[in-house]
Write a protein that holds these residues in place. Structure first.
Motif, PDB file in Angstrom:
ATOM      1  N   VAL A 109      -3.624   6.012   6.116  1.00 51.35           N
ATOM      2  CA  VAL A 109      -2.496   6.743   6.090  1.00 51.35           C
ATOM      3  C   VAL A 109      -1.997   7.380   7.499  1.00 51.35           C
ATOM      4  N   ILE A 110      -3.094   7.657   8.334  1.00 54.06           N
ATOM      5  CA  ILE A 110      -2.941   8.225   9.620  1.00 54.06           C
ATOM      6  C   ILE A 110      -2.268   7.061  10.524  1.00 54.06           C
ATOM      7  N   LEU A 111      -2.873   5.845  10.405  1.00 52.17           N
ATOM      8  CA  LEU A 111      -2.210   4.751  11.089  1.00 52.17           C
ATOM      9  C   LEU A 111      -0.930   4.350  10.598  1.00 52.17           C
ATOM     10  N   TYR A 112      -0.609   4.558   9.310  1.00 50.65           N
ATOM     11  CA  TYR A 112       0.804   4.222   8.698  1.00 50.65           C
ATOM     12  C   TYR A 112       1.685   5.033   9.268  1.00 50.65           C
ATOM     13  N   SER A 113       1.296   6.482   9.355  1.00 47.64           N
ATOM     14  CA  SER A 113       2.239   7.407   9.755  1.00 47.64           C
ATOM     15  C   SER A 113       2.561   7.409  11.255  1.00 47.64           C
ATOM     16  N   LEU A 114       1.484   6.981  12.128  1.00 51.34           N
ATOM     17  CA  LEU A 114       1.727   6.726  13.517  1.00 51.34           C
ATOM     18  C   LEU A 114       2.857   5.445  13.846  1.00 51.34           C
ATOM     19  N   ILE A 115       2.415   4.376  13.020  1.00 51.47           N
ATOM     20  CA  ILE A 115       3.076   3.206  13.359  1.00 51.47           C
ATOM     21  C   ILE A 115       4.440   3.117  12.643  1.00 51.47           C
ATOM     22  N   THR A 116       4.504   3.676  11.342  1.00 52.61           N
ATOM     23  CA  THR A 116       5.698   3.398  10.382  1.00 52.61           C
ATOM     24  C   THR A 116       6.502   4.562  10.301  1.00 52.61           C
ATOM     25  N   THR A 117       5.963   5.683   9.672  1.00 50.05           N
ATOM     26  CA  THR A 117       7.061   6.957   9.414  1.00 50.05           C
ATOM     27  C   THR A 117       7.235   7.682  10.758  1.00 50.05           C
ATOM     28  N   LYS A 118       6.262   7.945  11.592  1.00 50.11           N
ATOM     29  CA  LYS A 118       6.295   8.849  12.775  1.00 50.11           C
ATOM     30  C   LYS A 118       6.470  10.133  12.150  1.00 50.11           C
ATOM     31  N   ASN A 120       4.129  13.670  10.138  1.00 54.56           N
ATOM     32  CA  ASN A 120       2.890  14.129   9.961  1.00 54.56           C
ATOM     33  C   ASN A 120       2.222  13.530   8.878  1.00 54.56           C
ATOM     34  N   PRO A 121       0.934  13.128   9.159  1.00 56.70           N
ATOM     35  CA  PRO A 121       0.210  12.373   7.909  1.00 56.70           C
ATOM     36  C   PRO A 121       0.288  13.189   6.785  1.00 56.70           C
ATOM     37  N   LEU A 122       0.235  14.511   6.783  1.00 54.95           N
ATOM     38  CA  LEU A 122       0.237  15.476   5.478  1.00 54.95           C
ATOM     39  C   LEU A 122       1.286  15.201   4.752  1.00 54.95           C
ATOM     40  N   TRP A 123       2.542  14.641   5.383  1.00 55.66           N
ATOM     41  CA  TRP A 123       3.810  14.375   4.402  1.00 55.66           C
ATOM     42  C   TRP A 123       3.374  13.122   3.829  1.00 55.66           C
ATOM     43  N   THR A 124       2.513  12.245   4.181  1.00 56.26           N
ATOM     44  CA  THR A 124       2.357  10.899   3.377  1.00 56.26           C
ATOM     45  C   THR A 124       1.229  11.365   2.220  1.00 56.26           C
ATOM     46  N   PHE A 125       0.260  12.062   2.843  1.00 53.59           N
ATOM     47  CA  PHE A 125      -0.858  12.673   1.891  1.00 53.59           C
ATOM     48  C   PHE A 125      -0.474  13.323   0.658  1.00 53.59           C
ATOM     49  N   ASP A 126       0.630  14.237   1.039  1.00 55.34           N
ATOM     50  CA  ASP A 126       0.959  15.159  -0.019  1.00 55.34           C
ATOM     51  C   ASP A 126       1.477  14.411  -1.276  1.00 55.34           C
ATOM     52  N   ARG A 127       2.203  13.370  -0.809  1.00 57.67           N
ATOM     53  CA  ARG A 127       2.886  12.286  -1.889  1.00 57.67           C
ATOM     54  C   ARG A 127       2.222  11.226  -2.484  1.00 57.67           C
ATOM     55  N   LEU A 128       1.163  10.665  -1.652  1.00 57.29           N
ATOM     56  CA  LEU A 128       0.467   9.626  -2.010  1.00 57.29           C
ATOM     57  C   LEU A 128      -0.671  10.025  -2.942  1.00 57.29           C
ATOM     58  N   VAL A 129      -1.430  11.147  -2.789  1.00 56.34           N
ATOM     59  CA  VAL A 129      -2.659  11.616  -3.597  1.00 56.34           C
ATOM     60  C   VAL A 129      -2.018  11.718  -5.169  1.00 56.34           C
ATOM     61  N   ILE A 130      -0.768  11.938  -5.421  1.00 59.58           N
ATOM     62  CA  ILE A 130      -0.537  12.256  -6.936  1.00 59.58           C
ATOM     63  C   ILE A 130      -0.809  10.983  -7.805  1.00 59.58           C
ATOM     64  N   PRO A 131      -0.470   9.458  -7.335  1.00 62.31           N
ATOM     65  CA  PRO A 131      -0.747   8.516  -8.042  1.00 62.31           C
ATOM     66  C   PRO A 131      -2.278   8.098  -7.868  1.00 62.31           C
ATOM     67  N   VAL A 132      -2.885   8.445  -6.668  1.00 60.16           N
ATOM     68  CA  VAL A 132      -4.336   8.142  -6.355  1.00 60.16           C
ATOM     69  C   VAL A 132      -5.261   8.948  -7.563  1.00 60.16           C
ATOM     70  N   ALA A 133      -4.828  10.217  -7.915  1.00 57.45           N
ATOM     71  CA  ALA A 133      -5.559  10.748  -9.076  1.00 57.45           C
ATOM     72  C   ALA A 133      -5.741   9.830 -10.092  1.00 57.45           C
ATOM     73  N   LEU A 134      -4.455   9.341 -10.625  1.00 52.64           N
ATOM     74  CA  LEU A 134      -4.389   8.535 -11.670  1.00 52.64           C
ATOM     75  C   LEU A 134      -5.178   7.175 -11.452  1.00 52.64           C
ATOM     76  N   VAL A 135      -5.115   6.751 -10.319  1.00 54.91           N
ATOM     77  CA  VAL A 135      -5.863   5.505 -10.112  1.00 54.91           C
ATOM     78  C   VAL A 135      -7.416   5.986 -10.226  1.00 54.91           C
ATOM     79  N   GLY A 136      -7.902   6.804  -9.662  1.00 57.75           N
ATOM     80  CA  GLY A 136      -9.268   7.442  -9.912  1.00 57.75           C
ATOM     81  C   GLY A 136      -9.732   7.444 -11.197  1.00 57.75           C
TER      82      GLY A 136
END
Length: 289
Positions: A109-118, A120-136
Motif C-alpha cells: 500500500v505504501i508503494l501503491y500510494s507513492l507510485i499511483t495515488t500520490k 497519504n497511505p492512510l487514505w488507502t488503508f482506511d478503505r482497503l482494510v474493510i474487505p481485508v477483515a472479510l478475507v481474514g
C-alpha cells in the motif's frame, strides 16, 4: 458422556485431473473477488479513479502472498528453510503467516500510494482494510476445512475432534479441541461488520487513520487472546512466555490504538461523495460549508 463435533471435512473441494482445488484456495479467491467489489463501491462512492482498483488489487495480492510466505519462513521455520532456500517457493506445501501477510500489504500500500495515488497511505488503508477483515474470516474457515490451527483440548460442548489431522491424532486422539479457527473467523466477520458500519453509516473515513486503527486493534487483539488456547505452530514456542503469534501481535495492537487516538484528536475532514468514478486523478473535494 459428552457429545462433541466429529470433523471429517475433505480439504479438497474437487479435482481437475491431477489438480486438486482446495477449500482454502477457494476462500482466498472468493475473498479477493468480493473484496474487489466492496472496494470498487467505495472508490466509486468517493469519486476515485477506477483504474486505481486493478493496480491496488495487484499490490494487495502480491503483498499478501509474498508477505505471508516470507513471514512463515522467517518468523517460524527459518532453521529449516535456510538449508534449502528453493523450498521457500513451494507455497503449495503450506506455510503462510498472517502477520507476514499484514506486513506485505502495508509495504504494498505504501508503494501503491507513492507510485499511483500520490495520497497519504492512510487514505488507502482506511478503505482497503474493510474487505481485508472479510478475507481474514474466510481464510480462517479455510483453515477449518484443512483441520489445522486448532486449539487445546476442551470439554466444552462445541469442541471439535479433527479426525483428518495428524497433529490431533498424535496429541489429542479421543479428545475434543477448541475450534479456534471458528473463534477467529467470528471475530473477523464481526470486525468486518463494524468497519462497514463505520464507513457507510458514520463516515469514519473523514477521520484519517480511524478505520485502519480499529482494524489493527480488532484483528490482532483477539488474535493475541485466542493464542492462549491455540497449539504452538513450531517447537521452539514451547519455551516462550508468549508465543510468536502473540509477540508479533503486540506492535500491531499498539499501532492500532495509537492511530485511533491520533484520528480522534484531529479535526474531521469533510468530503464530497459524487458516487461516480473520477475521469482523472483528482483529489477528494471538501464539502461546501
Amino acid at each position: 458422556m459428552l457429545d462433541f463435533i466429529t470433523w471429517t471435512a475433505d480439504p479438497v473441494w474437487f479435482h481437475i485431473g491431477p489438480l486438486a482445488i482446495r477449500w482454502y484456495s477457494l476462500a482466498f479467491m472468493v475473498g479477493f473477488l468480493v473484496g474487489y467489489e466492496i472496494e470498487a463501491r467505495i472508490y466509486r462512492h468517493e469519486g476515485a479513479p477506477e483504474r486505481w482498483l486493478g493496480i491496488l488489487l495487484m499490490w494487495t495480492v502480491a503483498g499478501t502472498i509474498i508477505g505471508a510466505r516470507l513471514g512463515h519462513v522467517f518468523f517460524y521455520e527459518w532453521d529449516m528453510y535456510k538449508h534449502n532456500p528453493i523450498s521457500i517457493l513451494y507455497v503449495w506445501h503450506g506455510g503462510l503467516a498472517s502477520h507476514g501477510g499484514t506486513i506485505g500489504i502495508i509495504i504494498g500500500v505504501i508503494l501503491y500510494s507513492l507510485i499511483t495515488t500520490k495520497r497519504n497511505p492512510l487514505w488507502t488503508f482506511d478503505r482497503l482494510v474493510i474487505p481485508v477483515a472479510l478475507v481474514g474470516g474466510l481464510i480462517r474457515l479455510g483453515n477449518l476445512m484443512n483441520s489445522e490451527i486448532f486449539g487445546h483440548a476442551t470439554t466444552l460442548p462445541w469442541g471439535f475432534m479433527f479426525l483428518r489431522s495428524r497433529e490431533w491424532n498424535e496429541l489429542y486422539y479421543g479428545q475434543a479441541c477448541h475450534p479456534t479457527q471458528i473463534y477467529e473467523a467470528l471475530c473477523y466477520f464481526s470486525l468486518f461488520a463494524v468497519l462497514m458500519w463505520m464507513y457507510w453509516k458514520k463516515n469514519a473515513e473523514e477521520r484519517t487513520g480511524l478505520i485502519f486503527g480499529v482494524f489493527l486493534t480488532g484483528i490482532f487483539l483477539p488474535r493475541f487472546l485466542i493464542e492462549f488456547i491455540k497449539n504452538d505452530q513450531v517447537d521452539f514456542e514451547a519455551t516462550m512466555a508468549l508465543n510468536m503469534g502473540q509477540w508479533l501481535s503486540i506492535p500491531f495492537v499498539l499501532i492500532g490504538i495509537g492511530l485511533v487516538i491520533y484520528a480522534m484528536r484531529r479535526p474531521r475532514i469533510r468530503i464530497d461523495f459524487p458516487d461516480r468514478f473520477a475521469d482523472e486523478d483528482e483529489k477528494p473535494r471538501k464539502k461546501n460549508k
